[in-house]
Design a protein around this motif. Structure first.
Motif, short mmCIF file in Angstrom:
data_model
loop_
_atom_site.label_atom_id
_atom_site.label_comp_id
_atom_site.label_asym_id
_atom_site.label_seq_id
_atom_site.Cartn_x
_atom_site.Cartn_y
_atom_site.Cartn_z
N TYR A 58 39.22 25.21 38.93
CA TYR A 58 38.43 26.21 39.66
C TYR A 58 37.25 26.76 38.87
O TYR A 58 36.33 27.31 39.48
CB TYR A 58 39.35 27.39 40.05
CG TYR A 58 40.42 26.98 41.02
CD1 TYR A 58 40.19 26.98 42.40
CD2 TYR A 58 41.66 26.53 40.57
CE1 TYR A 58 41.16 26.57 43.29
CE2 TYR A 58 42.64 26.11 41.46
CZ TYR A 58 42.38 26.14 42.82
OH TYR A 58 43.34 25.72 43.71
N ARG A 83 41.50 36.44 36.55
CA ARG A 83 40.51 36.14 37.59
C ARG A 83 41.12 36.19 38.99
O ARG A 83 40.48 36.67 39.93
CB ARG A 83 39.87 34.78 37.30
CG ARG A 83 39.08 34.80 35.99
CD ARG A 83 38.49 33.45 35.63
NE ARG A 83 37.80 33.53 34.34
CZ ARG A 83 36.83 32.72 33.95
NH1 ARG A 83 36.44 31.73 34.74
NH2 ARG A 83 36.26 32.87 32.76
N MET A 84 42.33 35.70 39.10
CA MET A 84 43.00 35.78 40.40
C MET A 84 43.28 37.24 40.77
O MET A 84 43.19 37.62 41.95
CB MET A 84 44.29 34.97 40.38
CG MET A 84 44.11 33.46 40.21
SD MET A 84 43.13 32.70 41.53
CE MET A 84 41.60 32.31 40.63
N GLU A 87 40.08 38.79 42.09
CA GLU A 87 39.82 38.37 43.47
C GLU A 87 40.68 39.18 44.43
O GLU A 87 40.20 39.63 45.48
CB GLU A 87 40.13 36.88 43.62
CG GLU A 87 39.87 36.35 45.03
CD GLU A 87 40.25 34.90 45.18
OE1 GLU A 87 39.69 34.23 46.06
OE2 GLU A 87 41.13 34.43 44.41
N ARG A 88 41.93 39.40 44.08
CA ARG A 88 42.81 40.18 44.95
C ARG A 88 42.32 41.62 45.08
O ARG A 88 42.32 42.19 46.18
CB ARG A 88 44.24 40.15 44.40
CG ARG A 88 45.24 40.85 45.31
CD ARG A 88 46.66 40.72 44.82
NE ARG A 88 46.91 41.51 43.62
CZ ARG A 88 47.10 41.00 42.41
NH1 ARG A 88 47.07 39.68 42.24
NH2 ARG A 88 47.32 41.78 41.37
N VAL A 90 39.26 42.74 44.82
CA VAL A 90 38.04 42.78 45.62
C VAL A 90 38.36 42.85 47.11
O VAL A 90 37.70 43.56 47.88
CB VAL A 90 37.18 41.54 45.30
CG1 VAL A 90 36.13 41.32 46.39
CG2 VAL A 90 36.50 41.70 43.95
N LEU A 103 34.44 39.65 37.22
CA LEU A 103 33.50 38.85 38.01
C LEU A 103 32.21 38.63 37.22
O LEU A 103 31.64 37.53 37.25
CB LEU A 103 33.20 39.54 39.33
CG LEU A 103 34.37 39.73 40.30
CD1 LEU A 103 33.91 40.41 41.57
CD2 LEU A 103 35.05 38.41 40.61
N TRP A 125 32.80 29.46 42.91
CA TRP A 125 33.93 30.37 43.14
C TRP A 125 33.43 31.80 43.31
O TRP A 125 33.83 32.51 44.23
CB TRP A 125 34.90 30.28 41.96
CG TRP A 125 36.14 31.10 42.14
CD1 TRP A 125 37.32 30.70 42.71
CD2 TRP A 125 36.34 32.47 41.75
NE1 TRP A 125 38.23 31.73 42.69
CE2 TRP A 125 37.66 32.84 42.12
CE3 TRP A 125 35.53 33.42 41.14
CZ2 TRP A 125 38.18 34.11 41.89
CZ3 TRP A 125 36.04 34.69 40.91
CH2 TRP A 125 37.36 35.03 41.27
N LEU A 126 32.52 32.23 42.42
CA LEU A 126 32.04 33.60 42.47
C LEU A 126 31.21 33.86 43.73
O LEU A 126 31.31 34.93 44.35
CB LEU A 126 31.21 33.90 41.22
CG LEU A 126 30.72 35.34 41.05
CD1 LEU A 126 31.88 36.32 41.09
CD2 LEU A 126 29.94 35.48 39.74
N HIS A 128 31.57 32.48 46.60
CA HIS A 128 32.51 32.62 47.72
C HIS A 128 33.10 34.03 47.76
O HIS A 128 33.18 34.66 48.82
CB HIS A 128 33.62 31.57 47.61
CG HIS A 128 34.73 31.77 48.59
ND1 HIS A 128 34.61 31.47 49.93
CD2 HIS A 128 35.99 32.28 48.43
CE1 HIS A 128 35.73 31.76 50.55
NE2 HIS A 128 36.58 32.27 49.67
N VAL A 129 33.51 34.53 46.59
CA VAL A 129 34.12 35.86 46.53
C VAL A 129 33.11 36.93 46.94
O VAL A 129 33.41 37.83 47.74
CB VAL A 129 34.67 36.14 45.12
CG1 VAL A 129 35.08 37.60 44.97
CG2 VAL A 129 35.85 35.23 44.82
N SER A 133 33.34 39.03 50.68
CA SER A 133 33.88 40.37 50.50
C SER A 133 32.75 41.38 50.65
O SER A 133 31.58 41.01 50.76
CB SER A 133 34.53 40.52 49.13
OG SER A 133 33.55 40.59 48.11
#
Length: 412
Positions: A58, A83-84, A87-88, A90, A103, A125-126, A128-129, A133
């Motif tokens: 990832y 990192r996971m 994400e949660r 956010v 981030l 990945w970033l 997308h987040v 959000s």
């Protein structure tokens, strides 16, 4: 009670780990909660291979990042879990400051374009987040702003296109940014009349506001003159990757100074700026008045490196500070600057690496042998990023601050 593990765990652990590598980390975490054997398999292994491979599914390899690659002691498991968790947070809430810091570190660890020419996994990945959000829509507390506003600066309003739904948000953002950027009280000797705090660190809230002013001005110009293809600086996470600007970064020119640059400068009538600033807190309606005018001018620069002894200018803000990074010595620059309707001017200055590994730019334009305009700016993103440099410009001996945006273009 039968403590016999499920038949699944009769398979070799290596094979189970191989299968899990096809799963998302969230799913692996859920699998680990199904039984003690699963938890031991996922979290109890001392073998770094599984967590390293899962991380690299990832994210970019941190052993190749600039300006300071990590050593062999990188905590693959801890960093992936961190990192996971960010994400949660956010999406569902929690410790937002820690999430924003995480981030931002992911953005800063994106691999240079010179190593991975195609897309960066960190960036994908970033993006997308951030795009799915609402984390960057929030008003940040002071302890969050240095992370959140820096991320906003990196995005350069790229997540807010000129659509009908966004017009009010863009107008509010522009007015708020102008109020801060054109306030004379925000520029003084303590922050070197630039986008800095008094301790010398970067004021990322100000940098974001400077970018907002230039970007919204350019959008307005394009709307008013749709047939004119105005040059635009690149924006977004791909544009902040190290070495994403044109140029060769393999030699002494670690910042990619030498070459052709374009620069937008913005300014309002100094009499309006002065009268609006001395009366106390700004009235935002000042900038919404139909009579208010702000100019945006495009300038082209040709820059090259020079020895320090060739410098003709001594800046009121002083020489660059002692450089703590031996791999990034201060670069002294000279060249020319020309606008569409102005005489060619000489440019001199320097680029130095800050303690935080963010390059700072300080340069001045020289007309008829005398320094006229001085600029302070910071790199937006990694070393040699395509997004370039944003900062303030003012009279050489300083006064009102005005925004500029400088970025490198390929040689014609």
């Amino acid at each position: 009670m039968d403590d016999t593990p499920p038949a699944l765990f009769m398979l070799p652990h290596e094979l189970l780990e191989f299968i899990l590598l096809f799963c998302h980390p969230r799913d692996i975490a859920h699998f680990a909660m199904t039984c003690r054997s699963a938890e031991t398999l996922v979290y109890g292994s001392v073998d770094l291979y599984f967590w390293r491979q899962l991380f690299l599914n990832y994210f970019d390899d941190p052993r190749l990042q600039l300006p300071h690659p990590v050593d062999g002691a990188f905590d693959w498991k801890g960093q992936l879990i961190r990192r996971m968790k960010a994400e949660r947070v956010v999406f569902t809430g929690g410790d937002r400051q820690s999430a924003l810091e995480t981030l931002l570190s992911i953005a800063g660890e994106a691999l240079p374009s010179s190593i991975v020419i195609q897309r960066s996994r960190n960036v994908d990945w970033l993006h997308h987040v951030l795009s799915t959000s609402a984390v960057l829509d929030a008003s940040f507390a002071p302890n969050e702003a240095r992370f959140g506003d820096r991320l906003k600066a990196y995005m350069g309003l790229s997540l807010t296109p000129d659509t009908e739904d966004n017009l009010e948000q863009l107008r509010t953002t522009r007015t708020h940014s102008r109020c801060a950027v054109y306030d004379l009280r925000n520029y003084h000797r303590g922050n070197r009349w630039g986008p800095y705090m008094t301790d010398g660190s970067i004021n990322w809230s100000r940098v974001e506001q400077l970018i907002n002013v230039v970007e919204t001005n350019l959008r307005e110009q394009q709307i008013e003159h749709p047939s004119i293809p105005f040059p635009r600086p690149p924006v977004g996470l791909q544009a902040i990757r190290p070495h994403s600007a044109p140029g060769d970064f393999s030699g002494a020119d670690w910042a990619g100074v030498e070459g052709t640059w374009r620069r937008y400068v913005c300014f309002m009538d100094y009499r309006d700026q002065f009268s609006d600033a001395v009366g106390g807190a700004r009235d935002p309606s000042f900038f919404d008045d139909i009579e208010f005018h702000e100019a945006t001018r495009l300038i082209e620069l040709q820059l090259h490196l020079i020895p320090r002894e060739k410098m003709r200018i001594k800046f009121p803000t002083g020489d660059p500070p002692a450089n703590p990074h031996k791999d990034y010595p201060t670069l002294y620059i000279s060249g020319t600057s020309r606008g569409a309707s102005t005489q060619e001017a000489m440019v001199q200055g320097f680029v130095y690496m800050g303690e935080d590994f963010v390059p700072r730019w300080r340069f001045t334009s020289i007309h008829d042998g005398h320094p006229q305009w001085s600029s302070e700016g910071v790199q937006i993103g990694g070393i040699g990023s395509a997004m370039g440099v944003s900062g303030t410009w003012s009279a050489f001996h300083h006064g009102e601050g005005k925004p500029y945006w400088l970025w490198k273009v390929a040689a014609l």
